[in-house]
Design a protein around this motif. Structure first.
Motif, mmCIF file in Angstrom:
data_model
loop_
_atom_site.group_PDB
_atom_site.id
_atom_site.type_symbol
_atom_site.label_atom_id
_atom_site.label_comp_id
_atom_site.label_asym_id
_atom_site.label_seq_id
_atom_site.Cartn_x
_atom_site.Cartn_y
_atom_site.Cartn_z
ATOM 1 N N ILE A 196 -1.893 1.099 -7.442
ATOM 2 C CA ILE A 196 -2.103 2.446 -7.985
ATOM 3 C C ILE A 196 -0.942 2.665 -8.960
ATOM 4 O O ILE A 196 0.220 2.715 -8.541
ATOM 5 C CB ILE A 196 -2.104 3.532 -6.902
ATOM 6 C CG1 ILE A 196 -3.160 3.230 -5.829
ATOM 7 C CG2 ILE A 196 -2.344 4.913 -7.530
ATOM 8 C CD1 ILE A 196 -3.147 4.208 -4.664
ATOM 9 N N GLY A 197 -1.264 2.778 -10.238
ATOM 10 C CA GLY A 197 -0.224 2.898 -11.263
ATOM 11 C C GLY A 197 0.784 1.765 -11.108
ATOM 12 O O GLY A 197 0.425 0.629 -10.776
ATOM 13 N N GLU A 198 2.068 2.113 -11.295
ATOM 14 C CA GLU A 198 3.112 1.095 -11.112
ATOM 15 C C GLU A 198 3.923 1.403 -9.878
ATOM 16 O O GLU A 198 5.026 0.895 -9.712
ATOM 17 C CB GLU A 198 4.014 1.067 -12.351
ATOM 18 C CG GLU A 198 3.258 0.548 -13.553
ATOM 19 C CD GLU A 198 4.126 0.427 -14.784
ATOM 20 O OE1 GLU A 198 5.320 0.794 -14.720
ATOM 21 O OE2 GLU A 198 3.593 -0.024 -15.806
ATOM 22 N N HIS A 199 3.371 2.255 -9.003
ATOM 23 C CA HIS A 199 4.216 2.714 -7.882
ATOM 24 C C HIS A 199 3.737 2.287 -6.497
ATOM 25 O O HIS A 199 4.514 2.289 -5.551
ATOM 26 C CB HIS A 199 4.357 4.245 -7.933
ATOM 27 C CG HIS A 199 3.047 4.983 -7.978
ATOM 28 N ND1 HIS A 199 2.302 5.227 -6.863
ATOM 29 C CD2 HIS A 199 2.355 5.496 -9.028
ATOM 30 C CE1 HIS A 199 1.199 5.889 -7.220
ATOM 31 N NE2 HIS A 199 1.211 6.059 -8.533
ATOM 32 N N THR A 200 2.455 1.939 -6.336
ATOM 33 C CA THR A 200 1.965 1.656 -4.969
ATOM 34 C C THR A 200 1.076 0.422 -4.945
ATOM 35 O O THR A 200 0.181 0.268 -5.785
ATOM 36 C CB THR A 200 1.156 2.863 -4.427
ATOM 37 O OG1 THR A 200 1.981 4.032 -4.454
ATOM 38 C CG2 THR A 200 0.705 2.621 -2.989
ATOM 39 N N ARG A 201 1.327 -0.435 -3.987
ATOM 40 C CA ARG A 201 0.445 -1.582 -3.733
ATOM 41 C C ARG A 201 -0.455 -1.224 -2.548
ATOM 42 O O ARG A 201 0.024 -0.726 -1.516
ATOM 43 C CB ARG A 201 1.300 -2.810 -3.389
ATOM 44 C CG ARG A 201 0.508 -4.031 -2.956
ATOM 45 C CD ARG A 201 -0.215 -4.664 -4.120
ATOM 46 N NE ARG A 201 -1.223 -5.630 -3.669
ATOM 47 C CZ ARG A 201 -2.201 -6.098 -4.446
ATOM 48 N NH1 ARG A 201 -2.319 -5.702 -5.698
ATOM 49 N NH2 ARG A 201 -3.051 -6.970 -3.972
ATOM 50 N N VAL A 202 -1.743 -1.448 -2.710
ATOM 51 C CA VAL A 202 -2.710 -1.186 -1.626
ATOM 52 C C VAL A 202 -3.336 -2.506 -1.222
ATOM 53 O O VAL A 202 -3.815 -3.257 -2.086
ATOM 54 C CB VAL A 202 -3.817 -0.212 -2.093
ATOM 55 C CG1 VAL A 202 -4.762 0.104 -0.932
ATOM 56 C CG2 VAL A 202 -3.227 1.067 -2.664
ATOM 57 N N ASP A 203 -3.323 -2.812 0.064
ATOM 58 C CA ASP A 203 -3.994 -4.016 0.566
ATOM 59 C C ASP A 203 -4.925 -3.631 1.693
ATOM 60 O O ASP A 203 -4.504 -2.987 2.668
ATOM 61 C CB ASP A 203 -2.965 -5.034 1.068
ATOM 62 C CG ASP A 203 -2.240 -5.688 -0.095
ATOM 63 O OD1 ASP A 203 -2.882 -6.464 -0.823
ATOM 64 O OD2 ASP A 203 -1.046 -5.377 -0.295
ATOM 65 N N VAL A 204 -6.185 -4.033 1.552
ATOM 66 C CA VAL A 204 -7.178 -3.781 2.604
ATOM 67 C C VAL A 204 -7.370 -5.097 3.342
ATOM 68 O O VAL A 204 -7.859 -6.071 2.774
ATOM 69 C CB VAL A 204 -8.493 -3.271 1.985
ATOM 70 C CG1 VAL A 204 -9.551 -3.100 3.070
ATOM 71 C CG2 VAL A 204 -8.259 -1.951 1.252
ATOM 72 N N TRP A 205 -6.944 -5.120 4.605
ATOM 73 C CA TRP A 205 -6.959 -6.371 5.373
ATOM 74 C C TRP A 205 -8.297 -6.593 6.076
ATOM 75 O O TRP A 205 -8.673 -7.705 6.364
ATOM 76 C CB TRP A 205 -5.835 -6.358 6.425
ATOM 77 C CG TRP A 205 -4.469 -6.531 5.861
ATOM 78 C CD1 TRP A 205 -4.141 -6.914 4.586
ATOM 79 C CD2 TRP A 205 -3.227 -6.346 6.553
ATOM 80 N NE1 TRP A 205 -2.785 -6.972 4.448
ATOM 81 C CE2 TRP A 205 -2.192 -6.639 5.633
ATOM 82 C CE3 TRP A 205 -2.880 -5.960 7.851
ATOM 83 C CZ2 TRP A 205 -0.846 -6.558 5.974
ATOM 84 C CZ3 TRP A 205 -1.533 -5.878 8.191
ATOM 85 C CH2 TRP A 205 -0.525 -6.180 7.266
#
Ligand SMILES: O=C(O)CCC(=O)N[C@@H](CCC(=O)O)C(=O)O
Ligand SMILES: [Zn+2]
Length: 344
Positions: free
Chosen positions: A30-39
């Motif tokens: 999300i933008g340059e601030h958050t990494r999202v990982d769906v396991w």
């Protein structure tokens, strides 16, 4: 899957449409601030890309499928994160525990998942069912999350709602932790979140919160947020303080906690757990008696196998009375007022 999530921002809907598992993990920024990982189904991790995170936070809900308020609460936080209305400042793992039971609108499908942790899912006579499979996977995800680094404060709030009404609407169960003092900061965090009552457990259990507390040294709690209602029928205004404090926590904002004082909260000690030993177990009191109702010494609480089960101490309060459990499982937790617990 990725396209659907980016379009709808509804992780719960995606989870419930795929209750067993997702075909494969996926991730995005999300933008340059958050990494999202769906396991997996119901398993989504948010990590700040730049801000230094000091805490590793697990928020689980829906371990019991009909306990809907915590599911709505978590999905709301996930939606706000995906819509970039709020941003994580701490590593945060959300777990929607039992999607199949949520789809059913029932507490369990085959077995109570919150009795299957700390390896209990693999004990017994080779029994395999949806809850055993899922409990084993959830342990793996918690292990992967906490084991990714050392040194962070580990937190796990396993969010539930209770079958009965309660004299204290919101309360937390502090898992047994011999040799580790209770955390004053955690108790005051709970209070700020509207959870003004804490029960200190007296023995190991096979619950999710005990698993994280015992194996990862986490500040872990089972948190009861009120009474069970069907999905969509919760009065979400009753969760404003809880939502606010969870949001502050995962966003890394100042928690602005009051100083600890035992007189500021209701503290109870678990004095015993009464397990069911025979099919004819029955309580003597009405089914609408609230959690934390006290009974005097000698009062006949229940009957089983022709014998009376009585209150043993001067006064004991009941929590979670439920006669409709399998033989061998807990029918009720008995409480006394807690005597100055070792809190730091
Ligand atoms: O209201 C009830 O009878 C049960 C509510 C519930 O699911 N409680 C948890 C408590 C877990 C713990 O003791 O930490 C459960 O029974 O699993
Ligand atoms: Zn529950």
């Amino acid at each position: 899957m990725l396209d659907t999530l980016l379009k709808t921002k509804d992780f719960l809907a995606l989870t419930l449409a795929n209750p067993q598992s997702f075909p494969e993990p996926f991730g995005f920024d999300i933008g340059e601030h958050t990494r999202v990982d769906v396991w997996d189904t119901g398993v989504i991790l948010f990590q700040p890309l730049q801000q230094v995170a000091n805490k590793d936070v697990v928020l689980s809900c829906g371990v019991h499928g009909n306990e809907t308020a915590p599911i709505e609460l978590c999905n709301g936080l996930i939606r706000d994160l995906l819509e970039d209305k709020i941003r994580v400042g701490e590593r945060t793992l959300f777990l929607i525990g039992n999607p199949a039971a949520i789809n059913n609108g029932t507490r369990i499908v085959d077995e109570n998942m919150n009795r299957l942790f700390s390896g209990e899912h693999s004990r017994g006579p080779g029994l395999v069912n949806p809850e055993r499979i899922r409990a084993r996977k959830l342990e793996t995800y918690v292990d992967r999350f906490f084991s990714a680094r050392e040194g962070a404060q580990r937190i796990h709030y396993d969010l539930h709602t209770a079958i009965r009404g309660s004299k204290h609407e919101k309360f937390a169960i502090y898992p047994y932790r011999p040799g580790r003092a209770y955390s004053a900061e955690q108790i005051m965090f709970l209070k700020a979140a509207g959870v003004d009552t804490v029960l200190f457990h007296h023995e190991p259990t096979t619950t999710f919160s005990y698993f994280s507390s015992e194996n990862y040294g986490a500040d872990a709690f089972t948190i009861e947020l009120g009474k069970v209602y069907p999905m969509g029928q919760n009065d979400m205004t009753r969760f404003i303080a809880t939502r606010e404090m969870l949001s502050r926590l995962i966003c890394g904002r100042d928690l602005e906690l009051e100083s600890y004082g035992p007189e500021k909260v209701n503290l109870y000690q678990v004095c015993r757990v009464i397990n069911k030993q025979a099919e004819d177990f029955e309580f003597t009191f009405a089914s609408d008696v609230e959690n934390f109702t006290s009974f005097p010494k000698g009062f006949v609480l229940a009957r089983e196998g022709g014998k009376d089960i009585r209150v043993e101490l001067d006064s004991e309060a009941v929590v979670f009375p439920n006669a409709k459990v399998p033989v061998g499982q807990r029918t009720v937790i008995m409480l006394t007022a807690a005597q100055a617990p070792d809190v730091r």
